[in-house]
Design a protein around this motif. Structure first.
Motif, mmCIF file in Angstrom:
data_model
loop_
_atom_site.group_PDB
_atom_site.id
_atom_site.type_symbol
_atom_site.label_atom_id
_atom_site.label_comp_id
_atom_site.label_asym_id
_atom_site.label_seq_id
_atom_site.Cartn_x
_atom_site.Cartn_y
_atom_site.Cartn_z
ATOM 1 N N LYS A 20 1.047 -0.802 -0.497
ATOM 2 C CA LYS A 20 -0.306 -0.136 -0.017
ATOM 3 C C LYS A 20 0.768 1.839 -0.343
ATOM 4 O O LYS A 20 0.780 2.159 -0.386
ATOM 5 N N GLY A 21 1.772 0.970 0.320
ATOM 6 C CA GLY A 21 3.128 2.111 0.754
ATOM 7 C C GLY A 21 3.396 3.033 -1.108
ATOM 8 O O GLY A 21 3.614 4.003 -0.992
ATOM 9 N N LEU A 22 3.898 1.974 -1.742
ATOM 10 C CA LEU A 22 4.284 2.395 -2.711
ATOM 11 C C LEU A 22 3.083 2.635 -3.586
ATOM 12 O O LEU A 22 3.635 2.895 -4.267
ATOM 13 N N PHE A 23 1.200 1.502 -3.643
ATOM 14 C CA PHE A 23 1.579 2.512 -4.787
ATOM 15 C C PHE A 23 1.168 3.715 -4.520
ATOM 16 O O PHE A 23 0.082 4.683 -4.949
ATOM 17 N N ALA A 24 0.755 4.068 -2.729
ATOM 18 C CA ALA A 24 0.661 5.575 -2.338
ATOM 19 C C ALA A 24 1.356 6.224 -2.833
ATOM 20 O O ALA A 24 1.263 8.063 -2.942
ATOM 21 N N LEU A 25 3.083 5.926 -2.893
ATOM 22 C CA LEU A 25 4.164 6.548 -3.432
ATOM 23 C C LEU A 25 4.193 6.701 -4.909
ATOM 24 O O LEU A 25 4.252 8.086 -5.497
ATOM 25 N N GLY A 26 3.413 5.689 -5.664
ATOM 26 C CA GLY A 26 3.102 6.232 -7.494
ATOM 27 C C GLY A 26 2.343 6.843 -6.625
ATOM 28 O O GLY A 26 2.008 7.906 -8.301
ATOM 29 N N GLY A 27 1.089 7.011 -6.563
ATOM 30 C CA GLY A 27 -0.155 8.004 -6.646
ATOM 31 C C GLY A 27 0.234 9.596 -6.703
ATOM 32 O O GLY A 27 0.206 10.626 -7.377
ATOM 33 N N LEU A 28 0.999 9.753 -5.513
ATOM 34 C CA LEU A 28 2.041 10.847 -5.651
ATOM 35 C C LEU A 28 2.667 11.483 -6.440
ATOM 36 O O LEU A 28 2.937 12.611 -7.064
ATOM 37 N N VAL A 29 3.601 10.537 -6.745
ATOM 38 C CA VAL A 29 4.285 11.128 -8.002
ATOM 39 C C VAL A 29 3.878 11.669 -9.546
ATOM 40 O O VAL A 29 4.173 12.357 -10.337
ATOM 41 N N ALA A 30 2.272 10.084 -9.266
ATOM 42 C CA ALA A 30 1.587 10.598 -10.748
ATOM 43 C C ALA A 30 0.942 12.403 -10.175
ATOM 44 O O ALA A 30 0.472 13.363 -11.108
ATOM 45 N N ALA A 31 0.997 12.604 -9.031
ATOM 46 C CA ALA A 31 -0.180 13.767 -8.879
ATOM 47 C C ALA A 31 1.274 14.800 -9.368
ATOM 48 O O ALA A 31 0.703 15.885 -9.807
ATOM 49 N N PHE A 32 2.307 14.998 -9.230
ATOM 50 C CA PHE A 32 3.432 15.590 -9.323
ATOM 51 C C PHE A 32 3.611 16.327 -10.997
ATOM 52 O O PHE A 32 3.651 16.485 -11.568
ATOM 53 N N ALA A 33 3.339 14.360 -11.689
ATOM 54 C CA ALA A 33 3.866 14.107 -13.078
ATOM 55 C C ALA A 33 2.166 15.236 -13.576
ATOM 56 O O ALA A 33 2.765 15.131 -14.673
ATOM 57 N N ALA A 34 0.938 14.967 -13.502
ATOM 58 C CA ALA A 34 0.302 15.548 -14.039
ATOM 59 C C ALA A 34 -0.042 16.674 -13.627
ATOM 60 O O ALA A 34 -1.647 17.011 -13.797
ATOM 61 N N ALA A 35 0.057 17.500 -12.790
ATOM 62 C CA ALA A 35 0.423 18.967 -12.147
ATOM 63 C C ALA A 35 0.203 20.139 -13.134
ATOM 64 O O ALA A 35 -0.822 20.454 -12.846
ATOM 65 N N GLY A 36 0.406 19.604 -14.748
ATOM 66 C CA GLY A 36 0.557 20.680 -15.582
ATOM 67 C C GLY A 36 -0.883 20.963 -16.507
ATOM 68 O O GLY A 36 -1.334 21.711 -16.860
ATOM 69 N N ARG A 37 -1.490 19.755 -15.840
ATOM 70 C CA ARG A 37 -2.880 19.464 -16.322
ATOM 71 C C ARG A 37 -3.942 19.559 -15.536
ATOM 72 O O ARG A 37 -3.764 17.857 -15.410
ATOM 73 N N LEU A 38 -5.198 19.777 -15.516
ATOM 74 C CA LEU A 38 -5.731 19.523 -14.766
ATOM 75 C C LEU A 38 -6.577 18.841 -14.915
ATOM 76 O O LEU A 38 -6.837 17.418 -13.972
#
Length: 253
Positions: A20-38
């Motif tokens: 679950k920690g790895l999945f949450a970490l992937g979500g955080l990385v995706a949040a920053f990767a997709a931050a340029g587009r709503l």
């Protein structure tokens, strides 16, 4: 306490915390990767929320109640970013919305929503005891873990004392009218402060009696399929991070 109820009652309670920690970490990385587009950030948010509500079977009502304070704070912050206040000569103060402000609101809101969804997934599906075990495996300083354990214990002490006092006051009709309610709340605050102080002092004395002999430890929950769960969680987190990057790149293209 709703967070703890969900952490112990969800469908993925027995899944290894590393997964679950790895999945949450992937979500955080995706949040920053997709931050340029709503739109990309909202897609990542929807994926993580679906994993929490549909996969882990966390009740939607409980999820929204836990997320509401953070969402309210985010809404106020977005409003402050969208509005611009300036002073025009002879016209006084003026409040208006700018295009740059709206773009900033979209980036900040999308990234914050996706990051919040990832963190809520972790805390709503993983008890704090498992999180502490995971943090210890990641070489977190023991003093920080001891503080986490003490704060965790104090929350339940605080909740139990508050429940007992309110029950006793209600049994004596302490909330029969507005005047008695204000008086009862004042007494509740004073007595609760004193009780928490006394119990914290007793806890400190107990720690001194142990002569600070090593960190505070407890038996971890066994996870017989930890390796398989960790592999699946890592793959899901990597796919989520890749999804955020692809969506953001597709929007930029």
């Amino acid at each position: 306490m709703r967070i703890e109820q969900s952490a112990y009652a969800n469908r993925w309670r027995t899944v290894a915390p590393e997964a679950k920690g790895l999945f949450a970490l992937g979500g955080l990385v995706a949040a920053f990767a997709a931050a340029g587009r709503l739109e990309a950030a909202l897609a990542v948010t929807a994926a993580v929320v679906a994993a929490t509500v549909l996969g882990a079977r966390v009740p939607l009502g409980l999820y929204l109640r836990v997320a509401f304070p953070a969402l309210l704070f985010l809404a106020v912050s977005a409003l402050s970013l969208a509005l611009s206040v300036d002073r025009a000569p002879g016209d006084g103060l003026g409040v208006h919305v700018t295009g740059a402000g709206l773009d900033q609101v979209g980036r900040v809101t999308g990234r914050s929503l996706a990051g919040l969804a990832a963190l809520l997934f972790l805390v709503l599906t993983t008890p704090l005891t498992d999180l502490i075990v995971l943090a210890r495996r990641l070489r977190t300083p023991e003093v920080l873990l001891d503080i986490m354990v003490l704060c965790y214990r104090t929350l339940f002490v605080f909740s139990g004392a508050l429940h007992d006092m309110r029950t006793a006051q209600a049994a004596r009709l302490g909330y029969a009218n507005s005047r008695l309610t204000f008086r009862a709340l004042g007494d509740l605050t004073a007595n609760l402060t004193l009780q928490i102080w006394q119990r914290a002092h007793a806890l400190h004395q107990a720690a001194l009696a142990r002569n600070s002999d090593g960190p505070l430890r407890f038996l971890p929950t066994p996870h017989p399929h930890a390796r398989r769960h960790t592999l699946l969680g890592g793959l899901a987190g990597a796919l989520l991070a890749a999804l955020g990057g692809l969506l953001a790149h597709g929007g930029a293209a």
